[in-house]
Motif scaffolding. Structure first.
Motif, PDB file in Angstrom:
ATOM      1  N   UNK A 158      10.847   1.520 -13.203  1.00 35.63           N
ATOM      2  CA  UNK A 158      10.711   2.781 -12.478  1.00 35.63           C
ATOM      3  C   UNK A 158       9.353   3.415 -12.700  1.00 35.63           C
ATOM      4  N   UNK A 159       8.882   3.380 -13.957  1.00 36.02           N
ATOM      5  CA  UNK A 159       7.569   3.951 -14.266  1.00 36.02           C
ATOM      6  C   UNK A 159       6.476   3.204 -13.511  1.00 36.02           C
ATOM      7  N   UNK A 160       6.579   1.877 -13.445  1.00 37.36           N
ATOM      8  CA  UNK A 160       5.573   1.089 -12.718  1.00 37.36           C
ATOM      9  C   UNK A 160       5.570   1.461 -11.241  1.00 37.36           C
ATOM     10  N   UNK A 161       6.754   1.556 -10.631  1.00 32.86           N
ATOM     11  CA  UNK A 161       6.828   1.928  -9.207  1.00 32.86           C
ATOM     12  C   UNK A 161       6.228   3.319  -8.976  1.00 32.86           C
ATOM     13  N   UNK A 162       6.582   4.244  -9.867  1.00 34.16           N
ATOM     14  CA  UNK A 162       6.133   5.628  -9.724  1.00 34.16           C
ATOM     15  C   UNK A 162       4.623   5.740  -9.927  1.00 34.16           C
ATOM     16  N   UNK A 163       4.113   5.130 -10.989  1.00 33.11           N
ATOM     17  CA  UNK A 163       2.695   5.291 -11.316  1.00 33.11           C
ATOM     18  C   UNK A 163       1.784   4.531 -10.363  1.00 33.11           C
ATOM     19  N   UNK A 164       2.306   3.465  -9.771  1.00 32.99           N
ATOM     20  CA  UNK A 164       1.482   2.680  -8.857  1.00 32.99           C
ATOM     21  C   UNK A 164       1.733   3.037  -7.398  1.00 32.99           C
ATOM     22  N   UNK A 165       2.682   3.943  -7.155  1.00 27.52           N
ATOM     23  CA  UNK A 165       3.053   4.307  -5.794  1.00 27.52           C
ATOM     24  C   UNK A 165       2.198   5.413  -5.203  1.00 27.52           C
ATOM     25  N   UNK A 166       2.643   5.885  -4.074  1.00 29.94           N
ATOM     26  CA  UNK A 166       1.958   6.932  -3.316  1.00 29.94           C
ATOM     27  C   UNK A 166       1.935   8.235  -4.109  1.00 29.94           C
ATOM     28  N   UNK A 167       0.757   8.720  -4.423  1.00 28.97           N
ATOM     29  CA  UNK A 167       0.594   9.940  -5.219  1.00 28.97           C
ATOM     30  C   UNK A 167       0.995  11.194  -4.438  1.00 28.97           C
ATOM     31  N   UNK A 168       1.096  11.074  -3.151  1.00 31.73           N
ATOM     32  CA  UNK A 168       1.431  12.225  -2.310  1.00 31.73           C
ATOM     33  C   UNK A 168       2.922  12.330  -2.041  1.00 31.73           C
ATOM     34  N   UNK A 169       3.730  11.444  -2.616  1.00 32.48           N
ATOM     35  CA  UNK A 169       5.155  11.440  -2.292  1.00 32.48           C
ATOM     36  C   UNK A 169       5.909  12.636  -2.879  1.00 32.48           C
ATOM     37  N   UNK A 170       5.330  13.286  -3.879  1.00 31.44           N
ATOM     38  CA  UNK A 170       5.948  14.468  -4.458  1.00 31.44           C
ATOM     39  C   UNK A 170       7.171  14.181  -5.317  1.00 31.44           C
ATOM     40  N   UNK A 171       7.566  12.930  -5.425  1.00 29.72           N
ATOM     41  CA  UNK A 171       8.718  12.572  -6.243  1.00 29.72           C
ATOM     42  C   UNK A 171       8.308  12.460  -7.694  1.00 29.72           C
ATOM     43  N   UNK A 172       9.228  12.807  -8.545  1.00 30.72           N
ATOM     44  CA  UNK A 172       9.025  12.577  -9.962  1.00 30.72           C
ATOM     45  C   UNK A 172       9.432  11.165 -10.319  1.00 30.72           C
ATOM     46  N   UNK A 173       9.447  10.886 -11.585  1.00 33.48           N
ATOM     47  CA  UNK A 173       9.813   9.562 -12.080  1.00 33.48           C
ATOM     48  C   UNK A 173      11.299   9.266 -11.927  1.00 33.48           C
ATOM     49  N   UNK A 174      12.147  10.265 -12.066  1.00 36.39           N
ATOM     50  CA  UNK A 174      13.600  10.038 -12.107  1.00 36.39           C
ATOM     51  C   UNK A 174      14.141   9.193 -10.951  1.00 36.39           C
ATOM     52  N   UNK A 175      13.823   9.486  -9.695  1.00 32.92           N
ATOM     53  CA  UNK A 175      14.388   8.656  -8.626  1.00 32.92           C
ATOM     54  C   UNK A 175      14.006   7.179  -8.745  1.00 32.92           C
TER      55      UNK A 175
END
Length: 192
Positions: A158-175
């Motif tokens: 999850x951390x990899x998806x979040x940190x490497x994903x779209x910075x503008x998505x506004x989602x936190x790490x939890x999802x």
């Protein structure tokens, strides 16, 4: 150099990751990290035992948050539901700096056997904290260990998806962590 400016730990982590990325882990010295962070070398050693420990900054807090989330899950929660509660709790502590540093830290770890070893120990520590929290809930040891290992893997994915994903998505790490846990749970069905 300022001795007691607030945020020294975070500045040291950012400086270390930047230097590890720019010149490699082995070529980076504690003195360089301290200078880049705007602190003295002795301040570095008040925060970290050595430069490897920069990698695990916040591990104790993360372990505590995971365990607290598991402990506070509803009494009738399954082991993986309790792990999901831990992931939600720990994810709340991850902010923009964590997201920004993620890909660079991953690259630094990939380039250093010493950092890979320390990163593996970090995973062991997180799994141990979750296992202990699950067994405290009355979950049998083998099930607690398996659920904890899945929790660590879900957190990492999850951390990899979040940190490497779209910075503008506004989602936190939890999802992202919860989605990774759901994927892993589904994958276990294929194990037979």
């Amino acid at each position: 150099m300022a001795r007691w400016e607030p945020g020294a730990t975070q500045r040291l982590v950012v400086a270390a990751v930047d230097l590890f990325t720019e010149q490699g882990y082995d070529a980076t010295t504690v003195a360089q990290i301290a200078e880049r962070a705007g602190v003295t070398k002795s301040t570095f050693f008040r925060h970290f035992a050595d430069k490897r420990d920069v990698l695990v900054a916040g591990q104790e807090t993360l372990s505590t948050l995971l365990a607290e989330g598991i402990a506070e899950a509803p009494a009738d929660a399954s082991p993986l539901e309790a792990v999901a509660a831990g992931l939600r709790r720990a994810s709340g502590a991850m902010g923009p700096t964590n997201r920004e540093l993620g890909p660079r830290l991953k690259a630094a770890v990939a380039a250093s056997a010493e950092l890979q070893e320390r990163d593996a120990l970090k995973s062991v520590g997180l799994a141990a904290a979750m296992t202990a929290a699950l067994t405290a809930r009355g979950v049998a040891d083998p099930i607690a260990q398996l659920a904890a290992e899945l929790g660590v893997l879900a957190f990492r994915r999850g951390f990899a998806r979040w940190s490497e994903g779209d910075r503008e998505d506004g989602e936190g790490l939890a999802p992202h962590a919860l989605s990774a846990l759901a994927d892993l749970r589904a994958a276990t069905a294929a194990l037979g």
